[in-house]
Design a protein around this motif. Sequence first.
Motif, PDB file in Angstrom:
ATOM      1  N   SER A 132      -6.329   4.931   4.153  1.00 52.46           N
ATOM      2  CA  SER A 132      -7.053   4.947   2.876  1.00 52.46           C
ATOM      3  C   SER A 132      -6.832   3.655   2.100  1.00 52.46           C
ATOM      4  CB  SER A 132      -6.591   6.126   2.014  1.00 52.46           C
ATOM      5  OG  SER A 132      -5.288   5.885   1.513  1.00 52.46           O
ATOM      6  N   GLN A 133      -7.779   3.361   1.232  1.00 52.48           N
ATOM      7  CA  GLN A 133      -7.679   2.178   0.369  1.00 52.48           C
ATOM      8  C   GLN A 133      -6.393   2.225  -0.457  1.00 52.48           C
ATOM      9  OE1 GLN A 133      -9.959  -0.323   0.383  1.00 52.48           O
ATOM     10  NE2 GLN A 133      -8.888  -1.520  -1.150  1.00 52.48           N
ATOM     11  N   ALA A 134      -6.043   3.399  -0.960  1.00 59.38           N
ATOM     12  CA  ALA A 134      -4.834   3.555  -1.779  1.00 59.38           C
ATOM     13  C   ALA A 134      -3.578   3.240  -0.956  1.00 59.38           C
ATOM     14  CB  ALA A 134      -4.759   4.963  -2.347  1.00 59.38           C
ATOM     15  N   ASP A 135      -3.544   3.705   0.297  1.00 56.01           N
ATOM     16  CA  ASP A 135      -2.392   3.416   1.152  1.00 56.01           C
ATOM     17  C   ASP A 135      -2.320   1.928   1.506  1.00 56.01           C
ATOM     18  OD1 ASP A 135      -1.530   6.026   1.091  1.00 56.01           O
ATOM     19  OD2 ASP A 135      -2.273   6.534   3.102  1.00 56.01           O
ATOM     20  N   GLU A 136      -3.462   1.304   1.755  1.00 53.13           N
ATOM     21  CA  GLU A 136      -3.486  -0.140   2.008  1.00 53.13           C
ATOM     22  C   GLU A 136      -2.935  -0.899   0.814  1.00 53.13           C
ATOM     23  OE1 GLU A 136      -6.983  -2.198   3.424  1.00 53.13           O
ATOM     24  OE2 GLU A 136      -7.530  -0.495   4.679  1.00 53.13           O
ATOM     25  N   GLU A 137      -3.395  -0.535  -0.379  1.00 57.86           N
ATOM     26  CA  GLU A 137      -2.938  -1.210  -1.596  1.00 57.86           C
ATOM     27  C   GLU A 137      -1.445  -1.003  -1.813  1.00 57.86           C
ATOM     28  OE1 GLU A 137      -5.607   0.285  -4.601  1.00 57.86           O
ATOM     29  OE2 GLU A 137      -7.297  -0.867  -3.778  1.00 57.86           O
ATOM     30  N   ALA A 138      -0.943   0.202  -1.533  1.00 58.65           N
ATOM     31  CA  ALA A 138       0.490   0.470  -1.675  1.00 58.65           C
ATOM     32  C   ALA A 138       1.285  -0.367  -0.669  1.00 58.65           C
ATOM     33  CB  ALA A 138       0.776   1.957  -1.476  1.00 58.65           C
ATOM     34  N   VAL A 140       0.430  -3.258   0.695  1.00 59.26           N
ATOM     35  CA  VAL A 140       0.406  -4.650   0.260  1.00 59.26           C
ATOM     36  C   VAL A 140       1.361  -4.854  -0.916  1.00 59.26           C
ATOM     37  CG1 VAL A 140      -1.040  -6.452  -0.781  1.00 59.26           C
ATOM     38  CG2 VAL A 140      -1.899  -5.116   1.157  1.00 59.26           C
ATOM     39  N   ARG A 141       1.360  -3.920  -1.850  1.00 54.77           N
ATOM     40  CA  ARG A 141       2.241  -4.016  -3.014  1.00 54.77           C
ATOM     41  C   ARG A 141       3.722  -4.044  -2.586  1.00 54.77           C
ATOM     42  NH1 ARG A 141      -0.527  -0.483  -5.509  1.00 54.77           N
ATOM     43  NH2 ARG A 141       0.763   1.310  -5.001  1.00 54.77           N
ATOM     44  N   LYS A 144       4.500  -7.406  -0.848  1.00 59.77           N
ATOM     45  CA  LYS A 144       4.612  -8.489  -1.836  1.00 59.77           C
ATOM     46  C   LYS A 144       5.925  -8.389  -2.600  1.00 59.77           C
ATOM     47  CE  LYS A 144      -0.244  -9.574  -2.589  1.00 59.77           C
ATOM     48  NZ  LYS A 144      -1.352  -9.638  -3.556  1.00 59.77           N
TER      49      LYS A 144
END
Length: 160
Positions: A132-138, A140-141, A144
């Motif tokens: 999911s987009q939310a899991d991808e963003e998490a 990456v976060r 980083k």
Amino acid sequence: MENNIKSAWKEFANISIIFRDIVNKTCRPSSAEDSDTMNRLTIAQAKVANYIFEHSTEDIMLKDIASSVKVTPGAASQMVDYLVKKGLVIRKTNENDRRAVIISLSDKGKENINSAREIFGTITDEIFEGVSQADEEAFVRVLKHAYACLIEKRNQLEKQ
């Protein structure tokens, strides 16, 4: 939680090794010598080639490379010498300062970097298919955050 993080670091190390193996096996070198060259690059040498690729519009000198990969100018020179020997990099005398040497990728070096980047993109797309987009963003976060913490730690150690 601590055991999960340690396990994740172990998996991350395994992923990077497997990923490199896949890239090496997927790249289609034009000869056995090219295949041998790709498999024999150290991570630092690959970082040097990638740095040169990313800064190809600039006049790149050894001090720039040394600074980017955090090695001595002597170590950078040895890495560049190896890349020149393998036909991936070219050294040219600076027309404005004959003491200075400009480093650039050869056509073969550009081909290898472009091929590896294309494969990297394809594999990355396959890995994250269905995530999911939310899991991808998490993800990456977290990466980083880990990167920033590691950079800070390295900077602290360099000051000692």
